[in-house]
Design an enzyme around this catalytic site. Sequence first.
Site, PDB file in Angstrom:
ATOM      1  N   ARG A 134      89.041  63.194 129.387  1.00 13.77           N
ATOM      2  CA  ARG A 134      88.851  62.737 127.994  1.00 13.77           C
ATOM      3  C   ARG A 134      87.518  62.007 127.773  1.00 13.77           C
ATOM      4  NH1 ARG A 134      94.144  61.578 128.967  1.00 13.77           N
ATOM      5  NH2 ARG A 134      95.595  63.063 128.021  1.00 13.77           N
ATOM      6  N   LYS A 156      74.466  65.565 120.355  1.00 13.98           N
ATOM      7  CA  LYS A 156      75.163  66.839 120.134  1.00 13.98           C
ATOM      8  C   LYS A 156      75.273  67.585 121.457  1.00 13.98           C
ATOM      9  CE  LYS A 156      74.036  68.102 115.379  1.00 13.98           C
ATOM     10  NZ  LYS A 156      73.361  69.107 114.538  1.00 13.98           N
ATOM     11  N   GLU A 198      58.974  71.942 117.852  1.00 11.50           N
ATOM     12  CA  GLU A 198      59.925  70.913 117.387  1.00 11.50           C
ATOM     13  C   GLU A 198      59.202  69.592 117.103  1.00 11.50           C
ATOM     14  OE1 GLU A 198      62.957  71.552 116.528  1.00 11.50           O
ATOM     15  OE2 GLU A 198      63.579  73.311 117.675  1.00 11.50           O
ATOM     16  N   LYS A 240      62.899  61.352 115.485  1.00 12.64           N
ATOM     17  CA  LYS A 240      64.237  61.953 115.493  1.00 12.64           C
ATOM     18  C   LYS A 240      65.294  60.842 115.547  1.00 12.64           C
ATOM     19  CE  LYS A 240      67.636  65.029 117.368  1.00 12.64           C
ATOM     20  NZ  LYS A 240      68.063  66.155 118.162  1.00 12.64           N
ATOM     21  N   GLU A 250      76.188  63.654 111.577  1.00 12.09           N
ATOM     22  CA  GLU A 250      75.832  64.669 110.574  1.00 12.09           C
ATOM     23  C   GLU A 250      76.850  64.761 109.440  1.00 12.09           C
ATOM     24  OE1 GLU A 250      74.065  68.156 112.269  1.00 12.09           O
ATOM     25  OE2 GLU A 250      73.891  69.145 110.328  1.00 12.09           O
ATOM     26  N   ARG A 258      70.852  63.932 109.032  1.00  9.16           N
ATOM     27  CA  ARG A 258      70.240  64.785 110.035  1.00  9.16           C
ATOM     28  C   ARG A 258      70.157  66.238 109.617  1.00  9.16           C
ATOM     29  NH1 ARG A 258      73.123  63.299 115.668  1.00  9.16           N
ATOM     30  NH2 ARG A 258      72.113  65.180 116.356  1.00  9.16           N
ATOM     31  N   ASN A 262      67.137  70.493 110.172  1.00  9.76           N
ATOM     32  CA  ASN A 262      67.231  71.962 110.112  1.00  9.76           C
ATOM     33  C   ASN A 262      65.980  72.609 109.530  1.00  9.76           C
ATOM     34  OD1 ASN A 262      69.753  72.193 111.198  1.00  9.76           O
ATOM     35  ND2 ASN A 262      70.797  71.975 109.232  1.00  9.76           N
ATOM     36  N   HIS A 265      64.884  76.009 110.575  1.00  8.00           N
ATOM     37  CA  HIS A 265      65.926  76.583 111.426  1.00  8.00           C
ATOM     38  C   HIS A 265      66.784  77.641 110.737  1.00  8.00           C
ATOM     39  CE1 HIS A 265      64.558  73.592 114.166  1.00  8.00           C
ATOM     40  NE2 HIS A 265      65.440  73.926 115.086  1.00  8.00           N
ATOM     41  N   HIS A 269      67.089  80.871 113.073  1.00  7.92           N
ATOM     42  CA  HIS A 269      68.309  81.414 113.672  1.00  7.92           C
ATOM     43  C   HIS A 269      68.445  82.894 113.359  1.00  7.92           C
ATOM     44  CE1 HIS A 269      70.101  77.142 113.861  1.00  7.92           C
ATOM     45  NE2 HIS A 269      69.618  77.503 115.026  1.00  7.92           N
ATOM     46  N   HIS A 281      63.522  80.261 120.897  1.00 10.38           N
ATOM     47  CA  HIS A 281      63.938  79.415 119.781  1.00 10.38           C
ATOM     48  C   HIS A 281      62.737  78.734 119.099  1.00 10.38           C
ATOM     49  CE1 HIS A 281      66.444  76.901 117.331  1.00 10.38           C
ATOM     50  NE2 HIS A 281      65.867  75.811 117.817  1.00 10.38           N
TER      51      HIS A 281
HETATM   52  N1  NAD Z   1      71.970  69.232 121.475  1.00  7.83           N
HETATM   53  C1  NAD Z   1      70.976  69.331 120.631  1.00  7.83           C
HETATM   54  O1  NAD Z   1      70.792  68.492 119.747  1.00  7.83           O
HETATM   55  C2  NAD Z   1      70.034  70.477 120.753  1.00  7.83           C
HETATM   56  C3  NAD Z   1      68.833  70.481 120.024  1.00  7.83           C
HETATM   57  C4  NAD Z   1      67.951  71.539 120.215  1.00  7.83           C
HETATM   58  C5  NAD Z   1      68.266  72.557 121.095  1.00  7.83           C
HETATM   59  N2  NAD Z   1      69.448  72.521 121.770  1.00  7.83           N
HETATM   60  C6  NAD Z   1      69.802  73.580 122.720  1.00  7.83           C
HETATM   61  O2  NAD Z   1      68.859  73.560 123.777  1.00  7.83           O
HETATM   62  C7  NAD Z   1      68.758  74.865 124.319  1.00  7.83           C
HETATM   63  C8  NAD Z   1      67.301  75.203 124.481  1.00  7.83           C
HETATM   64  O3  NAD Z   1      66.713  74.258 125.334  1.00  7.83           O
HETATM   65  P1  NAD Z   1      65.455  74.627 126.235  1.00  7.83           P
HETATM   66  O4  NAD Z   1      64.400  75.218 125.387  1.00  7.83           O
HETATM   67  O5  NAD Z   1      65.141  73.439 127.051  1.00  7.83           O
HETATM   68  O6  NAD Z   1      66.004  75.841 127.111  1.00  7.83           O
HETATM   69  P2  NAD Z   1      66.437  75.946 128.641  1.00  7.83           P
HETATM   70  O7  NAD Z   1      67.337  74.872 129.036  1.00  7.83           O
HETATM   71  O8  NAD Z   1      66.879  77.347 128.828  1.00  7.83           O
HETATM   72  O9  NAD Z   1      65.051  75.728 129.401  1.00  7.83           O
HETATM   73  C9  NAD Z   1      64.009  76.652 129.229  1.00  7.83           C
HETATM   74  C10 NAD Z   1      63.545  77.210 130.580  1.00  7.83           C
HETATM   75  O10 NAD Z   1      62.692  76.259 131.206  1.00  7.83           O
HETATM   76  C11 NAD Z   1      63.153  76.006 132.536  1.00  7.83           C
HETATM   77  N3  NAD Z   1      62.758  74.635 132.832  1.00  7.83           N
HETATM   78  C12 NAD Z   1      63.219  73.503 132.250  1.00  7.83           C
HETATM   79  N4  NAD Z   1      62.520  72.449 132.693  1.00  7.83           N
HETATM   80  C13 NAD Z   1      61.607  72.907 133.570  1.00  7.83           C
HETATM   81  C14 NAD Z   1      60.567  72.305 134.331  1.00  7.83           C
HETATM   82  N5  NAD Z   1      60.280  71.000 134.258  1.00  7.83           N
HETATM   83  N6  NAD Z   1      59.834  73.094 135.140  1.00  7.83           N
HETATM   84  C15 NAD Z   1      60.059  74.437 135.206  1.00  7.83           C
HETATM   85  N7  NAD Z   1      60.995  75.072 134.489  1.00  7.83           N
HETATM   86  C16 NAD Z   1      61.753  74.307 133.680  1.00  7.83           C
HETATM   87  C17 NAD Z   1      64.627  76.290 132.503  1.00  7.83           C
HETATM   88  O11 NAD Z   1      65.114  76.598 133.782  1.00  7.83           O
HETATM   89  C18 NAD Z   1      64.669  77.505 131.567  1.00  7.83           C
HETATM   90  O12 NAD Z   1      64.354  78.671 132.275  1.00  7.83           O
HETATM   91  C19 NAD Z   1      69.488  75.802 123.379  1.00  7.83           C
HETATM   92  O13 NAD Z   1      70.713  76.147 123.944  1.00  7.83           O
HETATM   93  C20 NAD Z   1      69.698  74.961 122.138  1.00  7.83           C
HETATM   94  O14 NAD Z   1      70.874  75.320 121.439  1.00  7.83           O
HETATM   95  C21 NAD Z   1      70.321  71.508 121.624  1.00  7.83           C
END
Ligand code: NAD
Length: 386
Positions: A134, A156, A198, A240, A250, A258, A262, A265, A269, A281
């Site tokens: 939990r 999130k 971003e 942020k 939200e 928040r 978007n 976005h 998307h 993305h």
């Molecule tokens: N929770 C939230 O508020 C929120 C906000 C924005 C995005 N997201 C989510 O985040 C995800 C995207 O995140 P992302 O762009 O970090 O993608 P990701 O986690 O897939 O990382 C991108 C790539 O970079 C690599 N990587 C990460 N750090 C590294 C480093 N220091 N050196 C070498 N390689 C490295 C990873 O292995 C991966 O291949 C999506 O799923 C999205 O929905 C969540």
Amino acid sequence: MAQPGTEKRKPIALHVAVPTEDESYPVLIGKGLLARLGYELRRSHPNARRVALVSDENVMPLYGGLARGSLEAEELEVHCFTIPAGESSKCLEQLVGLIEGMVAARLGRRDVVVALGGGVVGDLAGLAAALFMRGIDLMQCPTSLLAQVDASVGGKVAIDLPSGKNLFGTFHFPTVVLIDPAVIKTLPDRELACGLAEMLKHGALFSPEHFHQVVDAAADMYAHKPEVLARKIAASVGLKAACVSRDPREQGEAGKGRVALNLGHTIAHALELMSDFELKHGEAVALGLIAAARLSERKKLAKTEEGEVGLEEQMRAALAALRLPTNLDAWLTEARLERLEANLKNDKKRGFASISYIGLSRIGDPAVLSLSAQEIVALLRNPKPD
Ligand SMILES: NC(=O)c1ccc[n+]([C@@H]2O[C@H](COP(=O)([O-])OP(=O)(O)OC[C@H]3O[C@@H](n4cnc5c(N)ncnc54)[C@H](O)[C@@H]3O)[C@@H](O)[C@H]2O)c1
């Protein structure tokens, strides 16, 4: 609310307030902080015995040893979980596997999940922490620029369902976010660019100064200068943080909470889906920012005085300087516009009849427009119909 760091080895430290719950969590930013992970975890969790260190197959070999060593130096029992890299790991199977692993490792209520990786690791490990027994504590150690400036802050956490992204999730605020800009040196440039998109968005929404500074610092950030990265990451996180603090879950009124995050976005998307995820993305967000600027101008929300550079042109120039895609019209052929409209109609953030579309009256000044999918598509079409 930003607070200056008190320790020499912590050049910048921010605190993010989460007012509805009468608590706050620190976002610590500084070169070399990953080596202090154990110290920071012990300080915030004096009773922890075990740690689930979650990372992906790219990041664990690079930084897992350093993180593990630092945790073990504090006499913590570390259990490592390595997931495949990429969005496909944000699935039910990985979530259940991780939680089963935590059961097998005999983690308890006072123990901690550490998410070491990009947004995929942060979202998956965060949701596992929220659900295991939990809910146990979570420490975010984001290693991609996108996760450092965006995904790790705000609480999130989610996985995807076959019917859509992030549909299975909740809010689970981290106890600490630890950001070491030195890890960006191994991040591929294309991923770095996604984080810059971003960061630019945060400036476009809340601070013209940040918008221009991100552009001016692009070369230094591509050169992985940790001091420059630390300062710009801190500024972006601060913007942020201020936004999510006003509306932690939200629920806020349109435009005040928040939902503004978007910006770009809605179209992003849809384009990500249409490209079968060939567009990353952040790249889709870049095109979405151009779309938001174009739409704001055509809706007369953004007005350009004679001799001024229009909003779409400003956005395009900034994104080009950040080495992000700008060719929105290539994605808006007649055939694609039809698919775009269909995708917009499916967007989960859509209201009953209209979409809350975030526009800009100028850089730093967002507004919510209530539009139908048809109106959005008509406003984006080039050349503009009379
Ligand atoms: N929770 C939230 O508020 C929120 C906000 C924005 C995005 N997201 C989510 O985040 C995800 C995207 O995140 P992302 O762009 O970090 O993608 P990701 O986690 O897939 O990382 C991108 C790539 O970079 C690599 N990587 C990460 N750090 C590294 C480093 N220091 N050196 C070498 N390689 C490295 C990873 O292995 C991966 O291949 C999506 O799923 C999205 O929905 C969540």
